[in-house]
Design an enzyme around this catalytic site. Structure first.
Site, PDB file in Angstrom:
ATOM      1  N   LYS A 194      31.327  75.346   2.711  1.00 51.53           N
ATOM      2  CA  LYS A 194      31.003  75.100   4.121  1.00 51.53           C
ATOM      3  C   LYS A 194      29.656  75.751   4.458  1.00 51.53           C
ATOM      4  O   LYS A 194      29.552  76.965   4.550  1.00 51.53           O
ATOM      5  CB  LYS A 194      32.068  75.677   5.066  1.00 51.53           C
ATOM      6  CG  LYS A 194      31.865  75.095   6.480  1.00 51.53           C
ATOM      7  CD  LYS A 194      32.451  75.917   7.594  1.00 51.53           C
ATOM      8  CE  LYS A 194      31.573  76.982   8.121  1.00 51.53           C
ATOM      9  NZ  LYS A 194      30.301  76.543   8.738  1.00 51.53           N
ATOM     10  N   SER A 248      28.238  87.747   8.746  1.00 51.28           N
ATOM     11  CA  SER A 248      28.335  89.001   9.505  1.00 51.28           C
ATOM     12  C   SER A 248      29.565  89.801   9.086  1.00 51.28           C
ATOM     13  O   SER A 248      30.588  89.237   8.678  1.00 51.28           O
ATOM     14  CB  SER A 248      28.411  88.684  10.997  1.00 51.28           C
ATOM     15  OG  SER A 248      29.555  87.902  11.259  1.00 51.28           O
ATOM     16  N   THR A 249      29.471  91.102   9.250  1.00 41.96           N
ATOM     17  CA  THR A 249      30.610  91.979   8.949  1.00 41.96           C
ATOM     18  C   THR A 249      31.780  91.637   9.872  1.00 41.96           C
ATOM     19  O   THR A 249      32.946  91.647   9.446  1.00 41.96           O
ATOM     20  CB  THR A 249      30.165  93.446   9.082  1.00 41.96           C
ATOM     21  OG1 THR A 249      29.215  93.702   8.023  1.00 41.96           O
ATOM     22  CG2 THR A 249      31.321  94.415   8.949  1.00 41.96           C
ATOM     23  N   GLY A 252      33.393  88.670   8.469  1.00 42.68           N
ATOM     24  CA  GLY A 252      33.986  89.085   7.192  1.00 42.68           C
ATOM     25  C   GLY A 252      35.377  89.679   7.403  1.00 42.68           C
ATOM     26  O   GLY A 252      36.309  89.411   6.631  1.00 42.68           O
ATOM     27  N   GLU A 269      29.906  89.197   1.147  1.00 42.22           N
ATOM     28  CA  GLU A 269      28.549  89.749   1.160  1.00 42.22           C
ATOM     29  C   GLU A 269      28.145  89.784   2.622  1.00 42.22           C
ATOM     30  O   GLU A 269      27.950  88.738   3.240  1.00 42.22           O
ATOM     31  CB  GLU A 269      27.630  88.849   0.313  1.00 42.22           C
ATOM     32  CG  GLU A 269      26.381  89.542  -0.144  1.00 42.22           C
ATOM     33  CD  GLU A 269      25.224  89.230   0.750  1.00 42.22           C
ATOM     34  OE1 GLU A 269      24.976  90.034   1.688  1.00 42.22           O
ATOM     35  OE2 GLU A 269      24.579  88.201   0.550  1.00 42.22           O
ATOM     36  N   CYS A 303      19.943  89.884   5.021  1.00 38.14           N
ATOM     37  CA  CYS A 303      20.994  90.893   5.100  1.00 38.14           C
ATOM     38  C   CYS A 303      20.483  92.237   4.595  1.00 38.14           C
ATOM     39  O   CYS A 303      20.966  93.285   4.995  1.00 38.14           O
ATOM     40  CB  CYS A 303      22.196  90.445   4.286  1.00 38.14           C
ATOM     41  SG  CYS A 303      21.740  89.831   2.669  1.00 38.14           S
ATOM     42  N   GLU A 400      22.883  95.737  13.087  1.00 37.45           N
ATOM     43  CA  GLU A 400      22.020  94.788  12.389  1.00 37.45           C
ATOM     44  C   GLU A 400      21.393  93.846  13.420  1.00 37.45           C
ATOM     45  O   GLU A 400      22.110  93.153  14.140  1.00 37.45           O
ATOM     46  CB  GLU A 400      22.864  93.986  11.391  1.00 37.45           C
ATOM     47  CG  GLU A 400      22.035  93.014  10.599  1.00 37.45           C
ATOM     48  CD  GLU A 400      22.841  92.319   9.496  1.00 37.45           C
ATOM     49  OE1 GLU A 400      23.902  91.754   9.805  1.00 37.45           O
ATOM     50  OE2 GLU A 400      22.388  92.342   8.333  1.00 37.45           O
TER      51      GLU A 400
HETATM   52  P1  NDP Z   1      28.484  84.351  10.996  1.00 37.67           P
HETATM   53  O1  NDP Z   1      29.041  85.473  10.201  1.00 37.67           O
HETATM   54  O2  NDP Z   1      29.177  83.914  12.219  1.00 37.67           O
HETATM   55  O3  NDP Z   1      28.303  83.036  10.076  1.00 37.67           O
HETATM   56  C1  NDP Z   1      28.337  82.965   8.678  1.00 37.67           C
HETATM   57  C2  NDP Z   1      29.205  81.792   8.234  1.00 37.67           C
HETATM   58  O4  NDP Z   1      30.547  82.023   8.629  1.00 37.67           O
HETATM   59  C3  NDP Z   1      28.821  80.469   8.864  1.00 37.67           C
HETATM   60  O5  NDP Z   1      29.047  79.418   7.938  1.00 37.67           O
HETATM   61  C4  NDP Z   1      29.801  80.370  10.020  1.00 37.67           C
HETATM   62  O6  NDP Z   1      30.013  79.062  10.471  1.00 37.67           O
HETATM   63  C5  NDP Z   1      31.043  80.931   9.393  1.00 37.67           C
HETATM   64  N1  NDP Z   1      32.052  81.418  10.343  1.00 37.67           N
HETATM   65  C6  NDP Z   1      31.888  81.851  11.607  1.00 37.67           C
HETATM   66  N2  NDP Z   1      33.076  82.211  12.147  1.00 37.67           N
HETATM   67  C7  NDP Z   1      34.024  81.998  11.201  1.00 37.67           C
HETATM   68  C8  NDP Z   1      35.434  82.163  11.144  1.00 37.67           C
HETATM   69  N3  NDP Z   1      36.126  82.642  12.179  1.00 37.67           N
HETATM   70  N4  NDP Z   1      36.083  81.834  10.000  1.00 37.67           N
HETATM   71  C9  NDP Z   1      35.402  81.358   8.933  1.00 37.67           C
HETATM   72  N5  NDP Z   1      34.068  81.166   8.936  1.00 37.67           N
HETATM   73  C10 NDP Z   1      33.373  81.490  10.041  1.00 37.67           C
HETATM   74  O7  NDP Z   1      26.993  84.706  11.321  1.00 37.67           O
HETATM   75  P2  NDP Z   1      26.104  84.173  12.547  1.00 37.67           P
HETATM   76  O8  NDP Z   1      25.430  82.949  12.113  1.00 37.67           O
HETATM   77  O9  NDP Z   1      26.874  84.105  13.812  1.00 37.67           O
HETATM   78  O10 NDP Z   1      25.082  85.370  12.664  1.00 37.67           O
HETATM   79  C11 NDP Z   1      25.502  86.538  13.338  1.00 37.67           C
HETATM   80  C12 NDP Z   1      25.006  87.761  12.648  1.00 37.67           C
HETATM   81  O11 NDP Z   1      25.567  87.810  11.346  1.00 37.67           O
HETATM   82  C13 NDP Z   1      23.521  87.819  12.407  1.00 37.67           C
HETATM   83  O12 NDP Z   1      22.832  88.290  13.524  1.00 37.67           O
HETATM   84  C14 NDP Z   1      23.468  88.786  11.255  1.00 37.67           C
HETATM   85  O13 NDP Z   1      23.564  90.091  11.750  1.00 37.67           O
HETATM   86  C15 NDP Z   1      24.707  88.488  10.456  1.00 37.67           C
HETATM   87  N6  NDP Z   1      24.443  87.596   9.319  1.00 37.67           N
HETATM   88  C16 NDP Z   1      24.421  88.145   8.086  1.00 37.67           C
HETATM   89  C17 NDP Z   1      24.110  87.353   7.005  1.00 37.67           C
HETATM   90  C18 NDP Z   1      24.053  87.904   5.625  1.00 37.67           C
HETATM   91  O14 NDP Z   1      23.329  87.361   4.803  1.00 37.67           O
HETATM   92  N7  NDP Z   1      24.838  88.904   5.306  1.00 37.67           N
HETATM   93  C19 NDP Z   1      23.757  85.937   7.145  1.00 37.67           C
HETATM   94  C20 NDP Z   1      23.887  85.435   8.493  1.00 37.67           C
HETATM   95  C21 NDP Z   1      24.207  86.262   9.522  1.00 37.67           C
HETATM   96  P3  NDP Z   1      29.051  78.399  11.591  1.00 37.67           P
HETATM   97  O15 NDP Z   1      27.727  79.029  11.503  1.00 37.67           O
HETATM   98  O16 NDP Z   1      29.032  77.002  11.184  1.00 37.67           O
HETATM   99  O17 NDP Z   1      29.735  78.626  12.882  1.00 37.67           O
END
Ligand code: NDP
Length: 498
Positions: A194, A248-249, A252, A269, A303, A400
């Site tokens: 996804k 995001s944590t 996660g 991660e 990240c 972050e």
């Molecule tokens: P998210 O953690 O929300 O998104 C990462 C992935 O998880 C996306 O594919 C998202 O789907 C999906 N997701 C969101 N909610 C759920 C859920 N309840 N169950 C399963 N999957 C889910 O990150 P954001 O895009 O909202 O960014 C927010 C913050 O996260 C950033 O500001 C940053 O701090 C951190 N981040 C960290 C990353 C890293 O590399 N470690 C990468 C991106 C963000 P969808 O986007 O389609 O809703």
């Protein structure tokens, strides 16, 4: 002047994109679609089918059938490796096109995607292809104390876990897909991927590329959609054996809860707030651009961004002034403009999140020495920003930000520095700049982080394991360490009765 889009890219974005399930392109069961915007303008870039629970069920069934019955499960390791290698070759062949899609969808400069994201993704598949024929168990000598005189032949097998859900973010869309798919495939799993709602395009193009490389139907299924619906359904699904997540944590932790239903395996991660340390003996010509690159690469949407800069007090003004000068000189613009050094943030939501942190820093009394504002009045551009005069409890120091924003503070002793650097819930990366190898390695040992870069930053290689301590995650991506995250170990014990 802007990069001229390839015809294949124009065609790709002008046609509504479907879901990829069981080797077929299909509409979402609900018929719904969503729009992915161009972050440089806010305008709609493409329309994408929106997967939900029913599509997740279909994709899990397809992945299960491919795992249990399909040609994938009967292929030799060598055949599997050759397909994975071919995926890498095709990524290279379609590199211009993929870099254009990545730049359009994510906002990053085309030149950066072409020089970094695309070759790294190709190399990841090639590195993992080599592992297909090298997944081995052990033979083990037994000394069973309650069976004196008995003889055994015992060994382990490393087997694929099964059906794997992979949920990835938007900051390196193709590369994150590669990091996840490469090890899952080389170990013989099947996958439902996804991509993030903000950046589904390169994953959908990759599905075509994988089919062209000869990957059998159902081995990888691609489901664009929203996290709260498609993502949550995948994480909770009883037919999924493992979930691998980058993001995001906060999410996660939701994944861990959702996975508890069938105790599926989980690898994570997550976020970071990585310290980047500049000692007093550095060559400023290396350390200053190094510190700027650590935070500003990929617009700070990394990240592992070096978002907390610690500089020895005797060089603080010089180093921070130098980073601020670089920040002021960075040219912002559309990713397709060859002059652009930094593009827009990925989305309106991310733009509001980052500018919200800039506000909160100001309100809490921190000093902005460069940037600090929106750039222009269209798209999601934020100026590269350097902030000083912070205190350890400020949210801009603890949380972050995931944008081009660095907080800088001085230190005087190694002990004080190590304590401050480790004073975070995260533990993903760290940087150290010094000419003194003793200092460098002594500090590297004390830092609670999954990666420590010395006199460099943001160096990634398929052979180098990557992942986090503390709340930055579980398990490792890349290197041979990742293979453990995609295999089960079976112990086989035979008593010999000669
Ligand atoms: P998210 O953690 O929300 O998104 C990462 C992935 O998880 C996306 O594919 C998202 O789907 C999906 N997701 C969101 N909610 C759920 C859920 N309840 N169950 C399963 N999957 C889910 O990150 P954001 O895009 O909202 O960014 C927010 C913050 O996260 C950033 O500001 C940053 O701090 C951190 N981040 C960290 C990353 C890293 O590399 N470690 C990468 C991106 C963000 P969808 O986007 O389609 O809703």
């Amino acid at each position: 002047m802007t990069v001229t889009l390839e015809k294949s890219v124009q065609d790709f974005i002008s046609t509504p994109r479907q879901l990829f399930i069981g080797g077929q392109w299909v509409d979402a069961a609900s018929g719904r679609t969503f729009a992915t915007p161009n972050p440089a303008t806010g305008d709609t870039l493409a329309h994408i089918a929106e997967a939900d629970r029913e599509d997740v069920d279909r994709a899990v069934r397809a992945a299960r059938a491919a795992f249990e019955e399909g040609p994938w499960s009967r292929m030799t390791a060598s055949e599997r490796g050759r397909i994975i290698w071919r995926i890498g070759d095709l990524i290279e062949q379609y590199g211009d096109e993929l870099a254009q899609l990545e730049s359009l969808d994510n906002g990053k400069p085309y030149a950066v995607a072409r020089a970094a994201d695309i070759p790294l993704a190709a190399e990841l598949f090639r590195y993992m292809a080599g592992w297909a024929t090298k997944i081995e168990g052990n033979t083990i000598s037994l000394s069973v104390p309650y069976m004196p005189g008995s003889e055994f032949h015992a060994y382990t097998l490393r087997e694929p876990i099964g059906v794997v859900a992979q949920i990835i973010p938007w900051n390196f869309p193709l590369l994150m897909a590669a990091w996840k798919l490469g090890p899952a495939l080389t170990t013989g799993n099947t996958v439902i991927l996804k991509p993030a709602e903000q950046t589904p395009l390169s994953a959908l193009r990759l599905a075509e590329i994988m089919a062209e490389a000869g990957l059998p139907d159902g081995v990888v299924n691609v489901l664009p959609g929203y996290g709260e619906t498609a993502g949550a359904a995948l994480a909770a699904h009883d037919g999924v054996d493992k979930v691998a997540f980058t993001g995001s944590t906060e999410v996660g932790k939701l994944i861990v809860q959702a996975a508890a239903g069938n105790l599926k395996k989980v690898s994570l991660e997550l976020g970071g707030k990585s310290p980047n340390v500049v000692f007093d003996d550095v060559d400023p010509a290396l350390a200053i651009p190094g510190a700027a690159n650590a935070i500003f690469f990929n617009h700070g949407q990394c990240c592992v961004a070096g978002s907390r800069l610690f500089v020895h007090e005797s060089r603080f003004d010089e180093v921070v002034g130098g980073v601020a000068d670089i920040a002021r000189g960075i040219k912002l613009g559309s990713g397709l403009d060859p002059e652009t050094q930094m593009g827009p943030l990925v989305s309106d939501e991310q733009f509001r999140r980052v500018t919200g942190y800039l506000e909160s820093g100001r309100a809490e009394g921190a000093r902005t020495v460069a940037g600090g504002q929106r750039h222009g009045d269209r798209g999601y551009f934020v100026q590269p920003t350097v902030i000083t005069d912070t205190t350890p409890d400020m949210s801009i120091v603890r949380e972050e930000i995931f944008g081009p924003v660095v907080v800088a503070s001085p230190f005087s002793s190694l002990d004080e520095l190590a304590a401050q650097a480790n004073d975070t819930a995260y533990g993903l990366g760290a940087g150290i700049w010094t000419r003194d190898v003793n200092k460098a390695h002594a500090l590297a040992k004390r830092l609670r982080a999954g990666t420590v870069w010395i006199n460099c930053y943001n160096v990634f290689d398929a052979a180098l394991p990557f992942g986090g301590y503390k709340q930055s995650g579980w398990g490792r991506e890349m290197g041979h360490e990742v293979l453990e995250a995609y295999t089960e170990v079976k112990a086989v014990c035979t008593q010999l009765h000669p």
